[in-house]
Design an enzyme around this catalytic site. Structure first.
Site, PDB file in Angstrom:
ATOM      1  N   THR A   1       0.904  -1.156   0.000  1.00 10.62           N
ATOM      2  CA  THR A   1       0.000   0.000   0.000  1.00 10.62           C
ATOM      3  C   THR A   1       0.936   1.196   0.000  1.00 10.62           C
ATOM      4  O   THR A   1       2.094   1.080   0.396  1.00 10.62           O
ATOM      5  CB  THR A   1      -0.920   0.038   1.259  1.00 10.62           C
TER       6      THR A   1
ATOM      7  N   THR B   1      -3.647   1.275  -2.997  1.00 10.49           N
ATOM      8  CA  THR B   1      -3.094  -0.055  -2.754  1.00 10.49           C
ATOM      9  C   THR B   1      -3.525  -1.086  -3.781  1.00 10.49           C
ATOM     10  O   THR B   1      -4.552  -0.922  -4.440  1.00 10.49           O
ATOM     11  CB  THR B   1      -3.549  -0.547  -1.348  1.00 10.49           C
TER      12      THR B   1
ATOM     13  N   ASP C   1      -9.204  -8.706   1.943  1.00  8.10           N
ATOM     14  CA  ASP C   1      -9.614  -7.783   3.007  1.00  8.10           C
ATOM     15  C   ASP C   1     -11.045  -8.031   3.468  1.00  8.10           C
ATOM     16  O   ASP C   1     -11.485  -7.471   4.470  1.00  8.10           O
ATOM     17  CB  ASP C   1      -9.467  -6.319   2.547  1.00  8.10           C
TER      18      ASP C   1
HETATM   19  N1  GLY Z   1      -5.379  -3.617   1.801  1.00  4.74           N
HETATM   20  C1  GLY Z   1      -5.103  -2.988   3.049  1.00  4.74           C
HETATM   21  C2  GLY Z   1      -6.206  -2.110   3.497  1.00  4.74           C
HETATM   22  O1  GLY Z   1      -6.988  -1.628   2.697  1.00  4.74           O
HETATM   23  O2  GLY Z   1      -6.349  -1.894   4.671  1.00  4.74           O
END
Ligand code: GLY
Length: 551
Positions: free
Chosen positions: A362, A380, A404
């Site tokens: 990210t 990210t 996620d």
């Molecule tokens: N992919 C990490 C976040 O969005 O928290």
């Protein structure tokens, strides 16, 4: 008195009077500062930096991912843009589970690597939304520097060579055609990374804007790539993707206005809960990074992450109880049980009763222009180089953001975060994020622009950096450099950066029940502080190749 890591001189970040760009890669910061110098505003620079990172920082910069923008205009108006990826229409709640002897179990790494791991990308649409609303420049001018770096190549840094070498096996596993990120020998610092296919995609975006990505050749290439693996993103998914303007989450900390990202990011709500806990327990009374300070902050952090796991998800699909989660009485009761000398076991902490290990990529960048506009962007493809799938012929990496979601209640994602109903997979839903692009005002004026990568640790790094500046009077670079620590309820471990704790402090924390896990680094912050005389201090994280440039 317990701190081993200390220095007598205060580090100072980049100083400037007019504008500043702090990002994860020197070339991207250069692209941004040139846009500002040529009269562009912070939004123009943000668009140019985002596309530049997609080329020169492929581990996280992206066309195939998503993110969030929090902004503050010179007249004080604030807002946020959600260009987070969405679950494809063909996705389903149990898509990563298989039946094993009557039990639904998680099927390998399908949410993390390969074609099925990707959500529908939002970045290109997001940049166009920003362009249409705020830009003062020609679209082509904002993308041209990136096309040049993709077409002619750029020299990779040492850290980038290591990153590329680390994922070689994964690249080989999921890509059956040649990709720019693989070569016969290992990568070395100074090698030229040339991305011809990516240059062609960027030219299509330059010429046809949104249609250059979501329709036509690029869309065809994405869908062909999906079909060559087990991916489910369709032309319809791409055509229907839309980023959304959302109200930011706004709160206060000791007279400072905090402006951050709301759902589908957990960042803003969690950050305000954390700051409430710090205020309630007067954490500023304790020596920075002393035993009481670390224990208090981790007690607050674990209670906040318990709420995150239960109540946070995409607000368009699940009614996130935002005002209840930020209610003062609720928070007072929640943090009342904390004792500075005692560590509560995570098994004894539950989410409140009102009416969620890989490299943590990210990337974040912060920009302030000479007009006084501020833009805070975190973007990210989830883990380093995302799903590792490069769209054949289009040259960009796809995200593995589907991880996620809570793919099974209580089953930890790659950051060890757990979740439930609020963050279950549904078609077209956005997966919960921890990204926390944030802007802070002091006396109604712009004071700080901040954010970081780091998966689940994003929120606690932003939290501690705010406390470093407001409570411990640190400058921007010093606050960024300062060692960080992290607790996320589950797993019940205290994550600390190496060299944060003396043996004595480490022993004391262990004695009161902390299980300490050391990490080489936490966060790669890119921040800007506006000083009393109106000048700017950029804080760029030395943990990465980050650099702040001003003029
Ligand atoms: N992919 C990490 C976040 O969005 O928290």
């Amino acid at each position: 008195m317990f701190i081993v890591f200390s220095c007598n001189h205060k580090p100072t970040g980049t100083l400037s009077k007019n504008g500043m760009v702090s990002s994860a890669h020197p070339l991207a910061s250069e692209v941004g500062i040139e846009i500002l110098k040529s009269g562009g505003n912070a939004f123009d620079a943000a668009i140019a930096v985002h596309f530049a990172l997609a080329v020169v920082y492929p581990q996280a910069g992206n066309l195939g991912g998503g993110g969030f923008v929090v902004y503050r205009l010179s007249d004080g108006e604030t807002g946020s843009l959600d260009f987070r990826e969405k679950a494809p229409n063909m996705s389903s709640r149990d898509m990563y589970l298989i039946n094993k002897e009557g039990d639904l179990v998680v099927d390998g790494n399908k949410s993390r690597i390969g074609h099925l791991a990707s959500g529908v990308p939002g970045s290109v649409d997001g940049m166009l939304k920003l362009y249409e609303k705020f830009s003062t420049k020609n679209w082509g001018e904002l993308i041209s520097p990136s096309i040049n770096y993709a077409e002619n190549g750029f020299k990779i840094t040492k850290k980038q060579s290591r990153g590329l070498n680390n994922v070689r096996e994964s690249f080989e596993k999921v890509n059956d055609k040649p990709i720019a990120f693989l070569k016969e020998s290992n990568w070395e610092e100074g090698d030229l990374l040339i991305q011809k296919d990516l240059a062609k995609t960027l030219i299509r975006i330059k010429d046809d804007k949104r249609d250059g990505f979501y329709l036509g050749i690029t869309a065809d290439l994405i869908v062909e790539e999906m079909n060559s693996g087990s991916g489910i993103i369709t032309h319809e998914d791409l055509k229907n993707y839309s980023s959304l303007w959302r109200d930011p989450i706004i709160g206060n900390y000791k007279g400072h206005k905090i402006i951050s990202m709301g759902p589908p990011s957990s960042g803003g709500i969690a950050l305000l809960q954390l700051l409430h806990g710090a205020d309630q327990h007067n954490t500023s009374n304790y020596e920075h990074n002393s035993i009481n300070y670390i224990n208090l902050l981790t007690e607050i952090e674990s209670r906040v992450y318990a709420d995150r796991a239960t109540y946070l998800g995409d607000d368009d699909f699940y009614d996130v109880p935002k005002s209840s989660l930020l209610d003062k009485n609720y928070l007072n009761n929640k943090f009342n049980t904390i004792n500075k000398d005692i560590k509560t076991k995570s098994s004894e902490i539950k989410s409140g009763n009102i009416i969620l290990n890989e490299s943590e990529e990210t990337t974040h960048f912060s920009i302030v222009d000479s007009f006084g506009n501020a833009v805070s962007v975190t973007t990210t493809i989830n883990s380093s180089f995302g799903s590792k799938v490069v769209v054949d012929g289009a040259g960009f990496l796809l995200n593995n953001e589907m991880d996620d979601f809570s793919i099974k209640p209580g089953f930890p994602n790659m950051f060890g975060l757990v979740g439930g109903e609020a963050n279950a997979i549904e078609p077209n839903k956005r997966m919960l994020s921890s990204m926390t692009p944030t802007i802070v005002e002091k006396n109604d004026k712009l004071f700080m622009v901040l954010g970081t990568p780091g998966g689940s640790t994003i929120i606690t790094s932003v939290f501690q950096t705010i406390l470093n500046v407001i409570d411990y009077n640190m400058g921007m670079q010093e606050a960024v450099d300062s060692k960080k620590f992290h607790h996320q309820w589950l797993p019940d471990v205290l994550v600390v950066e190496e060299e944060t704790l003396s043996d004595e402090l480490s022993n004391k924390l262990t004695q009161i029940g902390h299980k300490i896990v050391k990490r080489s680094s936490l966060g790669r912050m890119d921040c800007i502080l506006i000083k009393e005389d109106g000048s700017l201090e950029g804080g760029a994280d030395k943990r990465g190749d980050n650099i702040a440039l001003g003029y």
